[in-house]
Design a protein around this motif. Sequence first.
Motif, PDB file in Angstrom:
ATOM      1  N   GLY A 200      43.232 -35.236  60.383  1.00 53.34           N
ATOM      2  CA  GLY A 200      43.322 -34.648  61.717  1.00 53.34           C
ATOM      3  C   GLY A 200      44.699 -34.700  62.317  1.00 53.34           C
ATOM      4  N   ASN A 201      45.721 -35.046  61.540  1.00 51.12           N
ATOM      5  CA  ASN A 201      47.100 -35.156  62.022  1.00 51.12           C
ATOM      6  C   ASN A 201      47.870 -33.889  61.689  1.00 51.12           C
ATOM      7  OD1 ASN A 201      47.010 -38.212  62.706  1.00 51.12           O
ATOM      8  ND2 ASN A 201      46.329 -38.127  60.571  1.00 51.12           N
ATOM      9  N   THR A 202      48.636 -33.413  62.649  1.00 50.43           N
ATOM     10  CA  THR A 202      49.354 -32.151  62.503  1.00 50.43           C
ATOM     11  C   THR A 202      50.765 -32.286  63.057  1.00 50.43           C
ATOM     12  OG1 THR A 202      47.280 -30.940  62.791  1.00 50.43           O
ATOM     13  CG2 THR A 202      49.307 -29.681  63.015  1.00 50.43           C
ATOM     14  N   ALA A 203      51.722 -31.646  62.386  1.00 49.14           N
ATOM     15  CA  ALA A 203      53.094 -31.530  62.882  1.00 49.14           C
ATOM     16  C   ALA A 203      53.611 -30.157  62.485  1.00 49.14           C
ATOM     17  CB  ALA A 203      53.981 -32.645  62.317  1.00 49.14           C
ATOM     18  N   ARG A 204      54.602 -29.683  63.191  1.00 50.52           N
ATOM     19  CA  ARG A 204      55.110 -28.336  62.929  1.00 50.52           C
ATOM     20  C   ARG A 204      56.612 -28.286  63.114  1.00 50.52           C
ATOM     21  NH1 ARG A 204      53.409 -23.974  67.264  1.00 50.52           N
ATOM     22  NH2 ARG A 204      55.309 -23.052  66.435  1.00 50.52           N
ATOM     23  N   SER A 205      57.215 -27.300  62.469  1.00 47.57           N
ATOM     24  CA  SER A 205      58.656 -27.088  62.578  1.00 47.57           C
ATOM     25  C   SER A 205      58.951 -26.141  63.732  1.00 47.57           C
ATOM     26  CB  SER A 205      59.194 -26.510  61.268  1.00 47.57           C
ATOM     27  OG  SER A 205      58.755 -25.173  61.107  1.00 47.57           O
ATOM     28  N   SER A 206      60.207 -25.867  63.936  1.00 45.36           N
ATOM     29  CA  SER A 206      60.606 -24.872  64.934  1.00 45.36           C
ATOM     30  C   SER A 206      60.438 -23.467  64.358  1.00 45.36           C
ATOM     31  CB  SER A 206      62.061 -25.101  65.344  1.00 45.36           C
ATOM     32  OG  SER A 206      62.909 -25.008  64.207  1.00 45.36           O
ATOM     33  N   ARG A 207      60.492 -22.473  65.214  1.00 48.64           N
ATOM     34  CA  ARG A 207      60.360 -21.088  64.782  1.00 48.64           C
ATOM     35  C   ARG A 207      61.728 -20.496  64.494  1.00 48.64           C
ATOM     36  NH1 ARG A 207      56.079 -19.105  69.432  1.00 48.64           N
ATOM     37  NH2 ARG A 207      54.219 -20.149  68.584  1.00 48.64           N
ATOM     38  N   VAL A 208      61.832 -19.789  63.377  1.00 49.70           N
ATOM     39  CA  VAL A 208      63.092 -19.155  63.006  1.00 49.70           C
ATOM     40  C   VAL A 208      62.794 -17.710  62.605  1.00 49.70           C
ATOM     41  CG1 VAL A 208      64.140 -21.327  62.258  1.00 49.70           C
ATOM     42  CG2 VAL A 208      62.917 -19.921  60.601  1.00 49.70           C
ATOM     43  N   PRO A 209      63.759 -16.824  62.755  1.00 48.64           N
ATOM     44  CA  PRO A 209      63.534 -15.422  62.363  1.00 48.64           C
ATOM     45  C   PRO A 209      63.638 -15.240  60.854  1.00 48.64           C
ATOM     46  CG  PRO A 209      65.741 -15.694  63.257  1.00 48.64           C
ATOM     47  CD  PRO A 209      65.057 -17.011  63.432  1.00 48.64           C
ATOM     48  N   VAL A 210      63.081 -14.138  60.386  1.00 50.48           N
ATOM     49  CA  VAL A 210      63.148 -13.759  58.979  1.00 50.48           C
ATOM     50  C   VAL A 210      64.266 -12.741  58.819  1.00 50.48           C
ATOM     51  CG1 VAL A 210      61.886 -12.802  57.020  1.00 50.48           C
ATOM     52  CG2 VAL A 210      60.675 -14.136  58.746  1.00 50.48           C
ATOM     53  N   LYS A 211      65.192 -13.034  57.901  1.00 51.58           N
ATOM     54  CA  LYS A 211      66.315 -12.138  57.653  1.00 51.58           C
ATOM     55  C   LYS A 211      66.453 -11.929  56.158  1.00 51.58           C
ATOM     56  CE  LYS A 211      71.231 -11.441  58.621  1.00 51.58           C
ATOM     57  NZ  LYS A 211      72.451 -12.013  59.216  1.00 51.58           N
ATOM     58  N   ASP A 212      66.294 -10.669  55.738  1.00 53.69           N
ATOM     59  CA  ASP A 212      66.373 -10.312  54.313  1.00 53.69           C
ATOM     60  C   ASP A 212      65.397 -11.141  53.478  1.00 53.69           C
ATOM     61  OD1 ASP A 212      68.387  -8.463  54.853  1.00 53.69           O
ATOM     62  OD2 ASP A 212      69.970  -9.957  54.598  1.00 53.69           O
ATOM     63  N   GLY A 213      64.214 -11.378  54.048  1.00 49.58           N
ATOM     64  CA  GLY A 213      63.201 -12.119  53.322  1.00 49.58           C
ATOM     65  C   GLY A 213      63.446 -13.616  53.240  1.00 49.58           C
TER      66      GLY A 213
END
Length: 851
Positions: A200-213
């Motif tokens: 039940g433990n969760t962590a996440r990264s920051s959001r980054v854009p996709v560039k050239d895949g």
Amino acid sequence: LSPVCLGSLRRAASINAEYMGGILGSQCDPFVWAQFAGIKVKSKRRKGCDPDMLNEISIPVMEPIMASAIKLCIFDWNAATRNDRIATLTFNYNKIKRMGGLGPKWVPMYGAPIGRQKGVAAKMNRGVIEGTCYRGDMLLKMEIRDEKEPKKGLVNIGLLLESQMPKETSYIIRFDLYEGTEIVSFKMFGEMHVEIHIGGNTARSSRVPVKDGRCEWYETIVSSGPGGAQTDNKEFGPLYLQKDLNQVPDLFIFLCNQKRRVSFLRIPFKEIVHKNWLCPPKWWNLKEDKATDFLNEDVFPGALMFSVRAGQTDSAPEIPLYSSRPFKGGSVSEQDIARLNRRISTRPTMTRPSNKVMEYEALLEEEEEDQAPPEIPTVGKLQLWIYQAQDLPGMDSDGYSDPFATIKTSNKDGKELFAKTRTIDKNLNPKWYQQFEFDMIPVCETLHIEIYDQDILQNDLLGKLTLLLSAQSKKPPGKNFDCKSWYFLTTKTESAKTGRLQLRLKFTFADSKFRARKPTGLTNLMQSTGLIKKKKDLSITSDFGTPPKHSMQLRAHIYMARNLQAFDSNGLSDPYIRIRFCGMDCRTTTLTRTVNPEWFKTFNMNVMCPDPRYAPDIQIIVYDWDQFSKDDQLGRFSVKAAECVVNHGEEIRPKWFDLYDADGVYGTTVEGQVLAAFQLIKVGSRVTPIPKSLQPPTRNAWLQIVTLGLRGLSCLGGVGLPYLEFKLPNSKNYKTKKSRSPSPENPNYLQILKIPIKVPLDPMYASSLKINVMDNMFGGFMKRTIGHASLCISDFLEQDDIKFLDEKKAKEDMANELKRQQEEDERKLIEMEEARRKEEEERAIKKKQYE
């Protein structure tokens, strides 16, 4: 005595209520069906997501018995609709009997994502295929006892004592996320992030854009505070899990956009812990969640580069080992990594409350005198020298070009800076030797260089280069760097695939006061919602370094494929191949109506590639082209980049690669093979030339075909006047006579065809003979194809021809044999001289004794 199988259901923990779809909304009413040897027993229904089941189920067993699978099916009760299946647990009766029982222990449950109950999701919930989501834990105990009169039954039991409960301990996870490649981009929800789940433990990264895949994170995923607030944690944890690693749930890694999960990866937690904190960063291929079926068949799920380490809290090293963060100190050798790991592991163990900074500084004092500054600068002065270019394409009518280069970048305020070199007339190997300076440039900025041919009306693009400044450094973050190197140019001109540019980059960091500050919670919220414009990120990529990237050229030599799957209604396919590597991709031409295509062509991709040990795999996917629908995937395979690095002048060595299923699961093969070779070429003043042709050397031969007849033909509208058509690799067609004797469905031909062909000297390149069964209708006004077949010519070569065709290998074997015989003769001569010397010494000794 007859044994009885007893299962004690103590407790169900961490059942996510979002999976249940009853009339009470998120309320969960779990119960269990126990099944064995055709006998079913149902437990009592409880309420809540963490209920105490406290039931003992008895199932009578008469031995000997052939059944072995004990199933526990966990459901959520619904009053008005069908009960939702949460998960299915399967146990082996014979194994439990040999072990003398099972538990009490926690058993993790897995299944399909939220709200999925049909199709592939139903198979996941039944445990038939791999589950893509954690569904909770079940605390149970199973034993087999002998009783005189075993009966099926259900009784209530009490809670376990604290001493009988499975022991828990504290774990931490260190997850260093670097970058992703082959990432699918979405127009509306373009930014991507990574989530890690365990129990039940969760962590996440920051959001980054996709560039050239490609996506670049370069961060450590850590525990967040309430509501996702940032904390001072440097790791994910502490997590209180079971001490027995077999009872700990698997670690799930999800690649997500702002709306949903795109792909996933599932790693057993015990495999991570058993590596003892020694896990260097590597590339992991993700999988598509077939239950959601979010991606099209022609879309690759993506790959992530990360390092994940885990273990008990008191065993965690205070300082990360260099093998787990090899880019922190810039470019280091394997010997340096092994030496530093030994020094870290042999240092006295410090307690958790000790000062990490003091210990880290103590280690740095042993390794180098210069101490890192307390704050890492991110902005500085960029000095750029453009020296020369080579092998540029000729765009003018006289075969020459008038090249000049343009430079574009941006400063810390987002202002675009521009510079231009002088124009050199009529030269394909220009030499500029010009210097340019740019102030207040972020080290995370990208440098764009384009070379044009100057014309009166419109300048023609000769090649372009895109460089990430931080990726050119081989030193620790915040250290000034100076590098001089060659780079391949990206161009669409076929005659200039080896065009390259020589540069020198010198970056001098400014004062650390220009270091970027992270936005506050309110500012971060307003930026994410679009109320204010997101400012340019000037922070260094990470505190664990960036892998230096080099300009390299991938050469994919695609020869042919054989025995591909037939996806079209005519029994054939329209295959083409797509190659992906480091965010770049290219594709072959589409060959229609064949399952044995031949290309014999080289495809080049100029990429910025890290050390091949840390480079992503080369992905090769074979597709069937469709005109009115999505292209179908015939299969795929991957090649390690480290296996493709070649030296100057090294010959091409193709091999046959087996195709695997769409998820790339090795061991799950599909029909078809691809003959290909891959070369990763390093840039320099001298570059191995691209081969002009991949066609192998051939010799003249005769192909004799004895055609007796056909049997059992059938087609819509009946068979008219059938005949056989043979298509050879040289595109020439040969036909038999038309026959309907004794009947159109079973014609006889009794014909011998003797056809001149060219056979390759190496049988590995032998093509396939394509056979079409044709039908003449309405007096020859209409022709149609009834069926197809293909035969590999190498399977029908005579033994003498095989020996002749293997002439190259025979010469190599002969040379090796001659070399071996020469070495053997030299060894015998040495032995004879040694024996002669010993005899002379013995004679001299005897002569002295005689005298």
